[in-house]
Design an enzyme around this catalytic site. Structure first.
Site, mmCIF file in Angstrom:
data_model
loop_
_atom_site.group_PDB
_atom_site.id
_atom_site.type_symbol
_atom_site.label_atom_id
_atom_site.label_comp_id
_atom_site.label_asym_id
_atom_site.label_seq_id
_atom_site.Cartn_x
_atom_site.Cartn_y
_atom_site.Cartn_z
ATOM 1 N N TYR A 27 0.834 -1.201 0.000
ATOM 2 C CA TYR A 27 0.000 0.000 0.000
ATOM 3 C C TYR A 27 0.870 1.253 0.000
ATOM 4 C CZ TYR A 27 -3.874 -3.140 1.243
ATOM 5 O OH TYR A 27 -4.812 -4.152 1.264
ATOM 6 N N ARG A 49 -13.558 8.458 -7.676
ATOM 7 C CA ARG A 49 -12.490 7.478 -7.875
ATOM 8 C C ARG A 49 -12.458 6.960 -9.306
ATOM 9 N NH1 ARG A 49 -12.166 2.158 -4.150
ATOM 10 N NH2 ARG A 49 -12.124 3.784 -2.549
#
Length: 333
Positions: A54, A228
Site C-alpha cells: 500500500y 475514484r
C-alpha cells in the site's frame, strides 16, 4: 461495537474494521489519516489493516506514526500487514522464505512495531511451493513477529493444501482469508469456501464491501467528476462499470435504494455494509474512508444489520439475483 472471533482462533476482532488501502499515502495525508483512524478507534474498532504494497510502504509508515503518536495501548489493537509486493528486485516479491522473512521485518520497521497480530500472504505465488510458504509463515510466528497467519485471494484448493501441509508437518496452519466480498462479488465466500468453514472454521476479513463505490449509489447517474472512477488509474473499473454487467449492478442499486432510505432509514452504503455483516462466516468487514465523517457513517451499519430482517434479506436477494448455489447461512436471518 460487536467483536467476533477470527475463525476458530481465540482472537476477537471488531465486526467493522479500518483499512489503509487506496487512501493512505495516495488520497490523504497523515493528518487526515489520523482523524479517520481516531474516529474508528473511538467507535470501538480494534482491527487496522495494512500491507507492504500500500502506497509502496508509506501506508505502513503513516499508520505506525499515528498509533505511536496517539499513545494507544498496543494490546488493545489488532494490526495486520500483507506480504507479496515488496519492491522491484527479483526477490522483493512473492512468497519465498527469503521475501516473507525480509518483507515482514521491513514492514515491522515501517510500522515501528515488534509484531503484527495478523500477517497475510497477499496473493498466491505460483513460483513458490506452498510448503515453503507454510514453513516460512510458521517461522515468522515462532519468532514472535506475528501471532496468526492467513491468505488473501487464494483459491479454496490452495488454502486446503496449505492447511494439510501444516497438519502433516506439525506446523501452524492459516487461520483466516481476506477475500473481496460484497453484493456483486459472492462466489468465493458463499460457495467455494463452504467446505473450509466446515473442515477448518476458516475466518474471513473481507474487503471492498462497497464494490469500489458502486454500491453507494454515487454512480447511478454516471461518473461524477473527481470521483475514484474518474481517475486515470481506475480506467479498468470505469470500463467494468460501463459494461453490461456493471450496468446491471447499477440498476440493482437503484432498486435497493428505496429499501435503504424508506424502510431502514439508512444510506445505500450502510445497507451494503450491513448485508456483509449478516454473513455468519465474516469475522470483520474492512472499511475505508478519506474523511472522519465517512467513518462515523460507516459505523452506523452495525445498527442497520440488527434491523435487517429475514424478509428484508429475501427481498434484497430477489433484486440481486446473483446468489451462487448453495446459498450461505446468514447471521440471525
Amino acid at each position: 461495537m460487536e467483536y467476533r472471533h477470527l475463525g476458530r482462533s481465540g482472537l476477537k476482532v471488531s465486526a467493522l474494521s479500518f483499512g489503509s488501502w487506496v487512501t493512505f499515502g495516495d488520497q490523504i495525508d497523515e493528518d487526515r489519516a489520523r482523524a479517520c483512524m481516531t474516529a474508528a478507534y473511538d467507535a470501538g474498532v480494534n482491527f487496522f489493516d495494512n500491507a507492504e504494497a500500500y502506497a509502496s510502504g508509506q501506508a505502513e509508515v503513516m499508520m505506525g506514526n499515528i498509533i505511536r503518536s496517539e499513545g494507544w495501548t498496543r494490546s488493545d489493537l489488532v494490526v495486520s500487514t500483507k506480504i507479496f509486493w515488496g519492491g522491484s528486485g527479483p526477490n522483493d516479491r512473492g512468497l519465498s522464505r527469503k521475501h516473507i522473512v525480509e518483507g515482514t521485518r521491513a514492514s515491522l520497521q515501517r510500522l515501528q512495531m515488534d509484531y503484527v497480530d495478523l500477517i497475510f500472504c497477499h496473493r498466491p505465488d505460483p513460483e513458490t511451493p506452498i510448503e515453503e510458504t507454510v514453513r516460512a509463515m510458521n517461522h515468522v510466528i515462532d519468532r514472535g513477529w506475528a501471532f496468526y497467519w492467513g491468505t488473501s485471494e487464494w483459491s479454496a484448493e490452495q488454502i486446503r493444501q496449505a492447511y494439510e501441509i501444516a497438519q502433516r508437518e506439525h506446523l501452524i496452519p492459516p487461520v483466516m482469508e481476506q477475500p473481496q466480498y460484497n453484493m456483486t462479488h459472492r462466489q468465493k465466500v458463499e460457495r467455494d469456501y463452504q467446505p473450509l468453514y466446515r473442515d477448518f472454521d476458516l475466518g474471513l476479513t473481507t474487503w471492498s464491501p462497497l464494490a469500489s463505490g458502486i454500491l453507494t449509489g454515487k454512480y447511478n447517474d454516471g461518473i461524477p467528476e473527481g470521483s475514484r472512477l474518474d481517475l486515470d488509474k481506475y480506467a479498468g473499473l470505469r470500463k467494468r462499470l460501463k459494461s453490461e454487467e456493471g450496468q446491471r449492478q447499477v440498476e440493482a442499486v437503484r432498486q435497493l435504494t428505496p429499501i435503504a432510505e424508506n424502510e431502514l432509514d439508512c444510506t445505500m452504503a450502510q445497507l451494503a455494509l450491513a448485508w456483509c455483516l449478516k454473513n455468519e462466516h465474516v469475522s470483520t468487514v474492512i472499511t475505508g474512508a478519506s474523511r472522519p465523517e465517512q467513518v462515523h457513517e460507516n459505523m452506523k451499519a452495525l445498527e442497520v444489520a440488527e434491523r435487517l430482517s429475514p424478509e428484508h434479506m429475501a427481498r434484497i436477494e430477489d433484486i440481486l439475483d446473483n446468489a451462487p448455489a448453495p446459498a450461505t447461512n446468514w447471521r440471525n436471518a
